[in-house]
Design an enzyme around this catalytic site. Structure first.
Site, PDB file in Angstrom:
ATOM      1  N   ASP A   1      -0.607  18.502  19.461  1.00  0.00           N
ATOM      2  CA  ASP A   1      -0.131  19.711  20.152  1.00  0.00           C
ATOM      3  C   ASP A   1       0.529  20.733  19.222  1.00  0.00           C
ATOM      4  OD1 ASP A   1      -1.012  18.415  22.378  1.00  0.00           O
ATOM      5  OD2 ASP A   1       0.972  17.902  23.149  1.00  0.00           O
TER       6      ASP A   1
ATOM      7  N   LYS B   1      -4.193  10.539   5.317  1.00  0.00           N
ATOM      8  CA  LYS B   1      -3.811   9.710   6.470  1.00  0.00           C
ATOM      9  C   LYS B   1      -2.836  10.529   7.311  1.00  0.00           C
ATOM     10  CE  LYS B   1      -4.107   6.707   2.681  1.00  0.00           C
ATOM     11  NZ  LYS B   1      -5.446   6.286   2.759  1.00  0.00           N
TER      12      LYS B   1
ATOM     13  N   LYS C   1       3.214   4.353  -1.272  1.00  0.00           N
ATOM     14  CA  LYS C   1       3.346   5.228  -2.427  1.00  0.00           C
ATOM     15  C   LYS C   1       4.671   5.962  -2.253  1.00  0.00           C
ATOM     16  CE  LYS C   1      -1.280   4.854  -1.635  1.00  0.00           C
ATOM     17  NZ  LYS C   1      -1.859   4.351  -0.370  1.00  0.00           N
TER      18      LYS C   1
ATOM     19  N   ASP D   1      16.731  10.500  -8.295  1.00  0.00           N
ATOM     20  CA  ASP D   1      18.173  10.738  -8.141  1.00  0.00           C
ATOM     21  C   ASP D   1      18.644  10.646  -6.696  1.00  0.00           C
ATOM     22  OD1 ASP D   1      18.321  11.100 -10.867  1.00  0.00           O
ATOM     23  OD2 ASP D   1      18.263  13.291 -10.768  1.00  0.00           O
TER      24      ASP D   1
ATOM     25  N   HIS E   1      -9.254  11.208   1.782  1.00  0.00           N
ATOM     26  CA  HIS E   1      -8.375  10.030   1.721  1.00  0.00           C
ATOM     27  C   HIS E   1      -7.069  10.263   2.483  1.00  0.00           C
ATOM     28  CE1 HIS E   1      -5.891   6.928  -0.563  1.00  0.00           C
ATOM     29  NE2 HIS E   1      -6.957   6.225  -0.222  1.00  0.00           N
TER      30      HIS E   1
ATOM     31  N   HIS F   1       0.821  -1.204   0.000  1.00  0.00           N
ATOM     32  CA  HIS F   1       0.000   0.000   0.000  1.00  0.00           C
ATOM     33  C   HIS F   1       0.860   1.262   0.000  1.00  0.00           C
ATOM     34  CE1 HIS F   1      -3.317   2.582   1.886  1.00  0.00           C
ATOM     35  NE2 HIS F   1      -3.886   2.072   0.821  1.00  0.00           N
TER      36      HIS F   1
END
Length: 483
Positions: free
Chosen positions: A408, A403, A225, A230, A401, A223
Protein backbone atom coordinates in the site's frame (compact mmCIF):
# COMPACT_ATOMS: atom_id res chain seq x y z
CA UNK A 1 19.53 -65.62 -9.43
CA UNK A 2 17.02 -66.15 -6.63
CA UNK A 3 19.67 -65.16 -4.08
CA UNK A 4 20.31 -61.92 -6.02
CA UNK A 5 16.63 -60.99 -6.05
CA UNK A 6 16.29 -61.89 -2.37
CA UNK A 7 19.29 -59.66 -1.60
CA UNK A 8 17.83 -56.75 -3.58
CA UNK A 9 14.49 -57.17 -1.80
CA UNK A 10 16.22 -57.26 1.58
CA UNK A 11 18.10 -54.04 0.75
CA UNK A 12 14.86 -52.33 -0.32
CA UNK A 13 13.04 -53.43 2.86
CA UNK A 14 15.95 -52.34 5.09
CA UNK A 15 16.17 -49.00 3.24
CA UNK A 16 12.44 -48.39 3.86
CA UNK A 17 12.77 -49.26 7.56
CA UNK A 18 15.84 -47.10 8.11
CA UNK A 19 14.28 -44.26 6.08
CA UNK A 20 11.20 -44.21 8.31
CA UNK A 21 13.26 -44.42 11.50
CA UNK A 22 15.61 -41.65 10.31
CA UNK A 23 12.87 -39.21 9.30
CA UNK A 24 10.37 -39.83 12.09
CA UNK A 25 12.88 -39.73 14.95
CA UNK A 26 12.89 -35.93 14.73
CA UNK A 27 9.86 -33.67 14.86
CA UNK A 28 9.37 -31.81 11.58
CA UNK A 29 6.46 -30.61 9.45
CA UNK A 30 4.58 -33.16 7.34
CA UNK A 31 5.67 -31.74 3.96
CA UNK A 32 9.37 -31.96 4.87
CA UNK A 33 8.86 -35.47 6.26
CA UNK A 34 7.37 -36.74 2.99
CA UNK A 35 10.02 -34.93 0.93
CA UNK A 36 12.81 -36.63 2.86
CA UNK A 37 11.08 -39.99 2.63
CA UNK A 38 10.96 -39.51 -1.15
CA UNK A 39 14.69 -38.74 -1.26
CA UNK A 40 15.60 -41.70 0.94
CA UNK A 41 13.37 -44.09 -1.03
CA UNK A 42 14.47 -42.96 -4.51
CA UNK A 43 18.18 -42.82 -3.64
CA UNK A 44 19.01 -45.81 -1.42
CA UNK A 45 22.28 -45.21 0.38
CA UNK A 46 23.00 -41.90 -1.37
CA UNK A 47 19.85 -40.42 0.19
CA UNK A 48 21.23 -41.12 3.66
CA UNK A 49 24.40 -39.23 2.82
CA UNK A 50 22.28 -36.24 1.73
CA UNK A 51 20.24 -36.51 4.91
CA UNK A 52 23.35 -36.70 7.07
CA UNK A 53 24.60 -33.38 5.70
CA UNK A 54 21.43 -31.37 5.03
CA UNK A 55 18.59 -33.21 6.78
CA UNK A 56 19.80 -33.40 10.35
CA UNK A 57 18.21 -30.80 12.59
CA UNK A 58 20.34 -28.68 14.91
CA UNK A 59 21.23 -30.54 18.07
CA UNK A 60 19.43 -29.51 21.23
CA UNK A 61 22.78 -28.55 22.72
CA UNK A 62 23.63 -26.19 19.85
CA UNK A 63 20.16 -24.63 19.93
CA UNK A 64 20.63 -24.04 23.66
CA UNK A 65 24.08 -22.53 23.07
CA UNK A 66 22.60 -20.06 20.55
CA UNK A 67 19.57 -19.21 22.67
CA UNK A 68 21.76 -18.78 25.74
CA UNK A 69 23.37 -15.71 24.21
CA UNK A 70 21.62 -12.80 25.89
CA UNK A 71 19.99 -10.17 23.77
CA UNK A 72 22.82 -7.88 24.79
CA UNK A 73 21.76 -4.33 25.55
CA UNK A 74 18.11 -4.79 24.54
CA UNK A 75 15.98 -6.42 27.33
CA UNK A 76 15.28 -3.21 29.22
CA UNK A 77 14.16 -1.36 26.08
CA UNK A 78 11.93 -4.27 25.05
CA UNK A 79 10.21 -4.35 28.44
CA UNK A 80 9.67 -0.59 28.41
CA UNK A 81 8.03 -0.75 24.98
CA UNK A 82 5.77 -3.64 26.03
CA UNK A 83 4.62 -1.58 29.00
CA UNK A 84 3.88 1.34 26.68
CA UNK A 85 1.72 -0.91 24.51
CA UNK A 86 -0.11 -2.21 27.58
CA UNK A 87 -0.84 1.39 28.60
CA UNK A 88 -2.03 2.25 25.05
CA UNK A 89 0.78 4.74 24.66
CA UNK A 90 1.78 5.58 21.10
CA UNK A 91 5.11 4.05 20.03
CA UNK A 92 5.02 5.65 16.60
CA UNK A 93 5.06 9.23 15.43
CA UNK A 94 1.65 10.51 14.31
CA UNK A 95 2.72 10.57 10.64
CA UNK A 96 3.53 6.86 10.72
CA UNK A 97 1.15 5.59 13.42
CA UNK A 98 -1.25 3.73 11.17
CA UNK A 99 -3.20 0.79 12.56
CA UNK A 100 -1.18 -1.56 10.37
CA UNK A 101 2.12 -0.20 11.70
CA UNK A 102 0.90 -0.52 15.31
CA UNK A 103 -0.09 -4.14 14.73
CA UNK A 104 3.26 -4.95 13.12
CA UNK A 105 5.17 -3.31 15.96
CA UNK A 106 3.21 -5.32 18.52
CA UNK A 107 3.75 -8.58 16.59
CA UNK A 108 7.53 -8.23 16.57
CA UNK A 109 7.77 -7.05 20.16
CA UNK A 110 5.98 -10.23 21.23
CA UNK A 111 7.47 -12.75 18.79
CA UNK A 112 11.05 -11.50 18.51
CA UNK A 113 11.44 -8.88 21.26
CA UNK A 114 12.33 -6.42 18.50
CA UNK A 115 12.40 -2.85 19.76
CA UNK A 116 10.85 -0.14 17.62
CA UNK A 117 13.17 2.79 16.95
CA UNK A 118 12.18 6.25 15.75
CA UNK A 119 13.84 8.95 13.71
CA UNK A 120 16.22 6.83 11.65
CA UNK A 121 17.90 7.98 8.46
CA UNK A 122 17.72 5.40 5.66
CA UNK A 123 19.55 5.24 2.34
CA UNK A 124 18.54 2.55 -0.17
CA UNK A 125 21.17 1.09 -2.49
CA UNK A 126 20.24 -0.89 -5.60
CA UNK A 127 23.69 -0.93 -7.19
CA UNK A 128 26.65 -2.87 -5.79
CA UNK A 129 29.35 -0.35 -6.74
CA UNK A 130 27.47 2.48 -5.02
CA UNK A 131 26.86 0.36 -1.92
CA UNK A 132 30.49 -0.67 -1.55
CA UNK A 133 31.86 2.79 -2.24
CA UNK A 134 29.70 4.09 0.61
CA UNK A 135 30.53 1.18 2.94
CA UNK A 136 34.29 1.37 2.41
CA UNK A 137 34.22 5.13 2.90
CA UNK A 138 32.40 4.64 6.24
CA UNK A 139 34.83 1.88 7.30
CA UNK A 140 37.77 4.25 6.85
CA UNK A 141 36.00 6.73 9.18
CA UNK A 142 35.54 4.17 11.99
CA UNK A 143 36.94 5.28 15.35
CA UNK A 144 35.93 2.56 17.84
CA UNK A 145 34.72 -0.66 16.21
CA UNK A 146 33.72 -2.40 12.99
CA UNK A 147 31.56 -5.51 13.33
CA UNK A 148 30.71 -7.45 10.17
CA UNK A 149 28.74 -10.56 9.14
CA UNK A 150 28.58 -11.77 5.54
CA UNK A 151 27.25 -15.05 4.17
CA UNK A 152 29.69 -14.80 1.24
CA UNK A 153 33.10 -13.16 1.49
CA UNK A 154 35.39 -13.71 -1.49
CA UNK A 155 39.09 -13.26 -2.16
CA UNK A 156 38.63 -11.06 -5.22
CA UNK A 157 38.81 -7.39 -6.12
CA UNK A 158 35.99 -6.11 -3.92
CA UNK A 159 36.87 -8.60 -1.16
CA UNK A 160 40.41 -7.25 -1.04
CA UNK A 161 39.20 -3.65 -1.10
CA UNK A 162 37.04 -4.32 1.95
CA UNK A 163 39.86 -6.25 3.63
CA UNK A 164 42.35 -3.43 3.02
CA UNK A 165 39.99 -0.96 4.70
CA UNK A 166 39.53 -3.30 7.67
CA UNK A 167 43.29 -3.80 7.99
CA UNK A 168 43.95 -0.06 7.90
CA UNK A 169 41.47 0.53 10.72
CA UNK A 170 42.77 -2.42 12.76
CA UNK A 171 46.28 -0.96 12.47
CA UNK A 172 44.88 2.31 13.84
CA UNK A 173 43.58 0.50 16.94
CA UNK A 174 39.95 0.12 15.86
CA UNK A 175 38.28 -3.12 17.02
CA UNK A 176 37.55 -5.24 13.91
CA UNK A 177 35.53 -8.47 14.20
CA UNK A 178 34.31 -10.42 11.14
CA UNK A 179 32.00 -13.44 10.88
CA UNK A 180 31.78 -15.26 7.55
CA UNK A 181 29.69 -18.32 6.80
CA UNK A 182 31.54 -21.60 6.36
CA UNK A 183 29.41 -22.70 3.39
CA UNK A 184 28.80 -19.38 1.64
CA UNK A 185 32.51 -18.51 1.94
CA UNK A 186 33.76 -22.07 1.40
CA UNK A 187 36.30 -20.93 -1.22
CA UNK A 188 37.87 -18.46 1.25
CA UNK A 189 41.15 -19.67 2.76
CA UNK A 190 41.84 -18.80 6.45
CA UNK A 191 45.11 -17.14 5.43
CA UNK A 192 43.02 -14.42 3.74
CA UNK A 193 42.59 -12.81 7.17
CA UNK A 194 46.14 -13.52 8.39
CA UNK A 195 47.32 -9.89 8.23
CA UNK A 196 44.08 -8.60 9.79
CA UNK A 197 44.56 -10.97 12.72
CA UNK A 198 48.21 -9.94 13.08
CA UNK A 199 47.00 -6.34 13.36
CA UNK A 200 44.63 -7.27 16.20
CA UNK A 201 41.45 -7.97 14.26
CA UNK A 202 39.51 -11.23 14.42
CA UNK A 203 37.68 -13.29 11.78
CA UNK A 204 35.68 -16.43 12.53
CA UNK A 205 33.66 -18.91 10.45
CA UNK A 206 30.04 -19.51 11.42
CA UNK A 207 29.22 -23.22 11.90
CA UNK A 208 32.56 -24.22 10.47
CA UNK A 209 34.16 -27.64 10.63
CA UNK A 210 37.68 -28.92 11.23
CA UNK A 211 37.30 -30.86 8.00
CA UNK A 212 36.22 -28.62 5.11
CA UNK A 213 34.65 -31.55 3.25
CA UNK A 214 32.65 -32.83 6.25
CA UNK A 215 30.23 -30.45 7.92
CA UNK A 216 27.13 -31.99 9.49
CA UNK A 217 25.63 -28.50 10.02
CA UNK A 218 25.82 -27.84 6.28
CA UNK A 219 22.09 -27.08 6.12
CA UNK A 220 22.01 -24.28 8.71
CA UNK A 221 23.70 -21.17 7.43
CA UNK A 222 24.16 -17.63 8.64
CA UNK A 223 22.64 -15.81 5.67
CA UNK A 224 22.74 -12.43 7.42
CA UNK A 225 24.62 -9.46 6.00
CA UNK A 226 25.33 -6.94 8.76
CA UNK A 227 27.92 -4.23 9.23
CA UNK A 228 28.01 -1.96 12.30
CA UNK A 229 30.41 0.96 12.49
CA UNK A 230 30.93 2.59 15.90
CA UNK A 231 27.37 1.59 16.85
CA UNK A 232 26.15 4.56 14.79
CA UNK A 233 26.00 3.31 11.20
CA UNK A 234 24.53 0.00 10.08
CA UNK A 235 24.29 -1.82 6.77
CA UNK A 236 22.03 -4.76 5.93
CA UNK A 237 20.35 -6.22 2.86
CA UNK A 238 21.08 -8.55 -0.03
CA UNK A 239 24.63 -7.74 -1.17
CA UNK A 240 27.44 -10.11 -0.18
CA UNK A 241 31.16 -9.44 -0.69
CA UNK A 242 32.18 -10.64 -4.15
CA UNK A 243 32.79 -9.30 -7.63
CA UNK A 244 29.58 -10.84 -8.99
CA UNK A 245 27.68 -8.36 -6.79
CA UNK A 246 29.30 -5.62 -8.85
CA UNK A 247 28.01 -7.21 -12.05
CA UNK A 248 31.42 -8.55 -13.09
CA UNK A 249 30.38 -12.18 -13.76
CA UNK A 250 29.21 -12.82 -17.34
CA UNK A 251 27.01 -15.66 -16.09
CA UNK A 252 24.77 -13.24 -14.17
CA UNK A 253 25.37 -9.91 -15.85
CA UNK A 254 24.21 -6.85 -13.95
CA UNK A 255 23.48 -7.70 -10.31
CA UNK A 256 20.28 -6.05 -9.12
CA UNK A 257 20.00 -6.09 -5.33
CA UNK A 258 18.68 -3.95 -2.49
CA UNK A 259 20.65 -2.88 0.58
CA UNK A 260 20.19 -0.36 3.38
CA UNK A 261 22.44 2.10 5.11
CA UNK A 262 20.92 3.01 8.48
CA UNK A 263 21.85 5.87 10.80
CA UNK A 264 20.03 6.13 14.11
CA UNK A 265 18.97 3.95 16.99
CA UNK A 266 17.90 1.10 14.67
CA UNK A 267 21.63 0.34 14.54
CA UNK A 268 21.43 -0.78 18.19
CA UNK A 269 19.45 -4.01 17.54
CA UNK A 270 21.82 -4.76 14.64
CA UNK A 271 24.66 -4.35 17.13
CA UNK A 272 22.95 -6.66 19.59
CA UNK A 273 22.38 -9.22 16.82
CA UNK A 274 26.07 -9.20 15.93
CA UNK A 275 27.16 -9.67 19.54
CA UNK A 276 24.81 -12.66 19.93
CA UNK A 277 26.05 -14.23 16.69
CA UNK A 278 29.67 -13.63 17.67
CA UNK A 279 29.22 -15.25 21.08
CA UNK A 280 27.42 -18.22 19.48
CA UNK A 281 30.28 -18.60 16.97
CA UNK A 282 33.40 -18.41 19.13
CA UNK A 283 34.58 -20.42 22.11
CA UNK A 284 36.92 -17.64 23.24
CA UNK A 285 36.75 -13.85 23.52
CA UNK A 286 33.04 -13.63 24.27
CA UNK A 287 31.74 -10.07 24.01
CA UNK A 288 29.79 -8.31 26.74
CA UNK A 289 27.78 -5.12 26.96
CA UNK A 290 29.78 -1.92 26.56
CA UNK A 291 28.34 1.59 26.43
CA UNK A 292 30.55 2.28 23.42
CA UNK A 293 28.72 -0.48 21.50
CA UNK A 294 25.33 1.15 22.16
CA UNK A 295 25.60 4.94 21.83
CA UNK A 296 22.09 6.40 22.05
CA UNK A 297 21.68 8.91 19.23
CA UNK A 298 19.56 11.95 18.61
CA UNK A 299 17.10 11.94 15.74
CA UNK A 300 18.89 11.33 12.43
CA UNK A 301 15.93 11.11 10.08
CA UNK A 302 12.20 10.41 9.92
CA UNK A 303 11.85 6.63 9.65
CA UNK A 304 10.48 4.29 12.30
CA UNK A 305 11.63 0.68 12.03
CA UNK A 306 12.23 -2.67 13.68
CA UNK A 307 15.11 -5.07 13.06
CA UNK A 308 13.75 -8.63 13.08
CA UNK A 309 15.80 -11.83 13.18
CA UNK A 310 14.83 -15.45 12.62
CA UNK A 311 16.60 -18.79 12.46
CA UNK A 312 16.47 -22.52 13.17
CA UNK A 313 17.10 -21.92 16.86
CA UNK A 314 13.40 -21.09 17.20
CA UNK A 315 10.16 -22.45 15.73
CA UNK A 316 8.56 -19.00 15.62
CA UNK A 317 9.61 -18.05 12.05
CA UNK A 318 9.33 -14.36 12.88
CA UNK A 319 10.18 -12.95 9.45
CA UNK A 320 7.72 -15.28 7.71
CA UNK A 321 5.01 -14.18 10.14
CA UNK A 322 5.89 -10.58 9.30
CA UNK A 323 5.49 -11.27 5.58
CA UNK A 324 2.14 -12.98 6.14
CA UNK A 325 0.94 -10.15 8.37
CA UNK A 326 1.88 -7.52 5.79
CA UNK A 327 0.18 -9.33 2.91
CA UNK A 328 -2.98 -9.99 4.92
CA UNK A 329 -3.21 -6.31 5.97
CA UNK A 330 -2.83 -4.90 2.45
CA UNK A 331 -5.81 -2.93 1.14
CA UNK A 332 -4.47 -1.86 -2.26
CA UNK A 333 -1.20 -3.45 -3.32
CA UNK A 334 1.51 -6.01 -2.50
CA UNK A 335 4.82 -5.79 -4.38
CA UNK A 336 7.38 -8.57 -3.79
CA UNK A 337 10.89 -9.02 -5.17
CA UNK A 338 12.79 -12.23 -4.49
CA UNK A 339 15.35 -14.41 -6.28
CA UNK A 340 13.80 -17.58 -4.83
CA UNK A 341 10.05 -17.98 -4.57
CA UNK A 342 9.39 -21.33 -2.88
CA UNK A 343 6.68 -20.52 -0.31
CA UNK A 344 5.06 -22.90 2.13
CA UNK A 345 1.29 -23.37 2.09
CA UNK A 346 0.59 -20.59 4.59
CA UNK A 347 2.45 -17.94 2.57
CA UNK A 348 1.08 -19.14 -0.77
CA UNK A 349 -2.50 -19.15 0.48
CA UNK A 350 -2.10 -15.67 2.00
CA UNK A 351 -0.93 -14.31 -1.36
CA UNK A 352 -3.72 -16.08 -3.24
CA UNK A 353 -6.32 -14.71 -0.80
CA UNK A 354 -4.96 -11.20 -1.41
CA UNK A 355 -5.26 -11.71 -5.20
CA UNK A 356 -8.82 -13.03 -4.91
CA UNK A 357 -9.70 -10.06 -2.69
CA UNK A 358 -8.86 -7.63 -5.46
CA UNK A 359 -5.45 -6.58 -4.12
CA UNK A 360 -2.92 -5.62 -6.78
CA UNK A 361 -0.28 -8.34 -6.28
CA UNK A 362 2.93 -8.02 -8.27
CA UNK A 363 5.87 -10.41 -7.86
CA UNK A 364 9.26 -10.12 -9.53
CA UNK A 365 11.75 -12.99 -9.94
CA UNK A 366 14.98 -13.40 -11.97
CA UNK A 367 15.17 -14.60 -15.56
CA UNK A 368 18.01 -17.01 -14.80
CA UNK A 369 19.02 -19.39 -12.02
CA UNK A 370 22.01 -19.29 -9.73
CA UNK A 371 20.64 -22.51 -8.21
CA UNK A 372 18.84 -24.40 -11.04
CA UNK A 373 16.81 -26.79 -8.86
CA UNK A 374 15.46 -23.93 -6.74
CA UNK A 375 14.77 -21.83 -9.83
CA UNK A 376 12.60 -24.57 -11.35
CA UNK A 377 10.56 -24.70 -8.15
CA UNK A 378 10.36 -20.88 -8.24
CA UNK A 379 8.93 -20.92 -11.75
CA UNK A 380 6.44 -23.62 -10.75
CA UNK A 381 5.00 -21.42 -7.98
CA UNK A 382 5.15 -18.36 -10.25
CA UNK A 383 2.89 -20.22 -12.69
CA UNK A 384 0.48 -21.00 -9.84
CA UNK A 385 0.17 -17.32 -8.99
CA UNK A 386 -0.31 -16.33 -12.64
CA UNK A 387 -3.20 -18.78 -12.75
CA UNK A 388 -4.59 -17.20 -9.57
CA UNK A 389 -4.51 -13.72 -11.14
CA UNK A 390 -1.29 -12.20 -9.80
CA UNK A 391 1.13 -10.31 -12.04
CA UNK A 392 4.51 -12.05 -12.18
CA UNK A 393 7.41 -10.17 -13.76
CA UNK A 394 10.65 -11.73 -14.95
CA UNK A 395 13.58 -9.36 -14.42
CA UNK A 396 15.53 -9.37 -17.68
CA UNK A 397 18.48 -7.05 -17.06
CA UNK A 398 20.86 -9.40 -15.26
CA UNK A 399 20.20 -11.18 -11.99
CA UNK A 400 17.61 -10.04 -9.45
CA UNK A 401 18.71 -10.81 -5.87
CA UNK A 402 16.63 -8.24 -3.92
CA UNK A 403 14.52 -9.43 -0.97
CA UNK A 404 11.80 -6.80 -0.56
CA UNK A 405 8.08 -6.43 0.07
CA UNK A 406 6.03 -3.24 0.17
CA UNK A 407 2.30 -2.91 0.86
CA UNK A 408 0.00 0.00 0.00
CA UNK A 409 2.94 2.40 -0.26
CA UNK A 410 2.86 2.38 3.55
CA UNK A 411 5.09 -0.35 5.05
CA UNK A 412 8.06 -2.15 3.55
CA UNK A 413 10.59 -4.78 4.48
CA UNK A 414 14.13 -5.02 3.13
CA UNK A 415 16.61 -7.62 4.31
CA UNK A 416 18.29 -10.97 3.77
CA UNK A 417 15.29 -13.35 3.85
CA UNK A 418 13.97 -14.74 0.56
CA UNK A 419 10.40 -15.92 0.02
CA UNK A 420 11.35 -19.56 0.47
CA UNK A 421 11.15 -22.25 3.11
CA UNK A 422 14.92 -22.22 3.59
CA UNK A 423 14.90 -18.57 4.65
CA UNK A 424 11.81 -19.10 6.80
CA UNK A 425 13.07 -22.14 8.72
CA UNK A 426 16.69 -23.11 8.05
CA UNK A 427 18.81 -19.98 7.60
CA UNK A 428 19.72 -17.33 10.15
CA UNK A 429 18.24 -14.15 8.63
CA UNK A 430 17.65 -10.48 9.47
CA UNK A 431 15.17 -7.97 7.98
CA UNK A 432 14.33 -4.33 8.52
CA UNK A 433 10.59 -3.63 8.75
CA UNK A 434 10.11 0.06 8.01
CA UNK A 435 7.04 2.11 8.97
CA UNK A 436 7.52 5.17 6.81
CA UNK A 437 5.26 5.93 3.82
CA UNK A 438 8.03 7.97 2.22
CA UNK A 439 10.45 5.02 2.18
CA UNK A 440 7.65 2.64 1.14
CA UNK A 441 6.75 4.88 -1.80
CA UNK A 442 10.44 5.05 -2.73
CA UNK A 443 10.61 1.26 -2.73
CA UNK A 444 7.45 1.09 -4.83
CA UNK A 445 9.01 3.45 -7.37
CA UNK A 446 12.09 1.21 -7.52
CA UNK A 447 9.79 -1.72 -8.30
CA UNK A 448 8.11 0.18 -11.14
CA UNK A 449 11.50 1.15 -12.54
CA UNK A 450 12.53 -2.52 -12.51
CA UNK A 451 9.36 -3.41 -14.42
CA UNK A 452 10.85 -1.41 -17.32
CA UNK A 453 13.62 -4.04 -17.44
CA UNK A 454 11.24 -6.99 -17.07
CA UNK A 455 8.59 -8.87 -19.01
CA UNK A 456 5.22 -10.09 -17.79
CA UNK A 457 4.83 -13.83 -17.36
CA UNK A 458 1.55 -14.61 -19.10
CA UNK A 459 -0.56 -17.74 -19.34
CA UNK A 460 0.22 -17.96 -23.07
CA UNK A 461 3.97 -18.01 -22.30
CA UNK A 462 3.40 -20.74 -19.71
CA UNK A 463 1.29 -22.76 -22.16
CA UNK A 464 4.15 -22.58 -24.64
CA UNK A 465 6.66 -24.19 -22.29
CA UNK A 466 7.91 -27.63 -23.27
CA UNK A 467 6.69 -30.74 -21.47
CA UNK A 468 10.24 -31.41 -20.30
CA UNK A 469 10.47 -27.95 -18.69
CA UNK A 470 7.10 -28.41 -17.00
CA UNK A 471 8.22 -31.81 -15.71
CA UNK A 472 11.40 -30.28 -14.20
CA UNK A 473 9.32 -27.59 -12.52
CA UNK A 474 6.84 -30.09 -11.08
CA UNK A 475 9.59 -32.48 -10.01
CA UNK A 476 11.54 -29.68 -8.29
CA UNK A 477 8.41 -28.57 -6.48
CA UNK A 478 8.18 -32.02 -4.80
CA UNK A 479 11.37 -31.22 -2.93
CA UNK A 480 10.48 -27.61 -2.06
CA UNK A 481 10.19 -28.31 1.70
CA UNK A 482 13.88 -29.26 1.83
CA UNK A 483 15.38 -26.91 -0.78
Amino acid sequence: MQIVWMSILAIIVLNIIFAMITVFREKRDIAATWAWLLVLMLLPGVGFVFYLFIGNKLSRKKIFDIKAQESIGMPELVQAQKEMLADDEDLLSSRQATENAKEMASLFLESDESILTKGNKIQIFTDGAEKYDALIKDIYKAEHHIHMIYYIFKDDKIGNRVLAALEERAAAGVEVFVIYDALGSRALKPKFFKKLKALGGEAETFFGSRFSFINLRFNYRNHRKIVIIDGKIGYTGGFNVGDEYLGEYKKFGYWRDTHLKIEGNAVLPLQSRFLMDWNATVSHHKLEYQESYFPLMKKKGKSNMQIVSSGPDTETQQIKKGYIKMISMAKESVFIQTPYFVPDDSVLETIEIAVMSGIDVKIMIPNKPDHPFIYRATTYYAAELVAAGAEVYIYNNGFLHAKTIVIDGEICSIGTANFDIRSFKLNFEVNAFIYDPEIARQQKEIFYKDIESSYLLTQSLLDGQSRWLKFKQTFSRLFSPIL
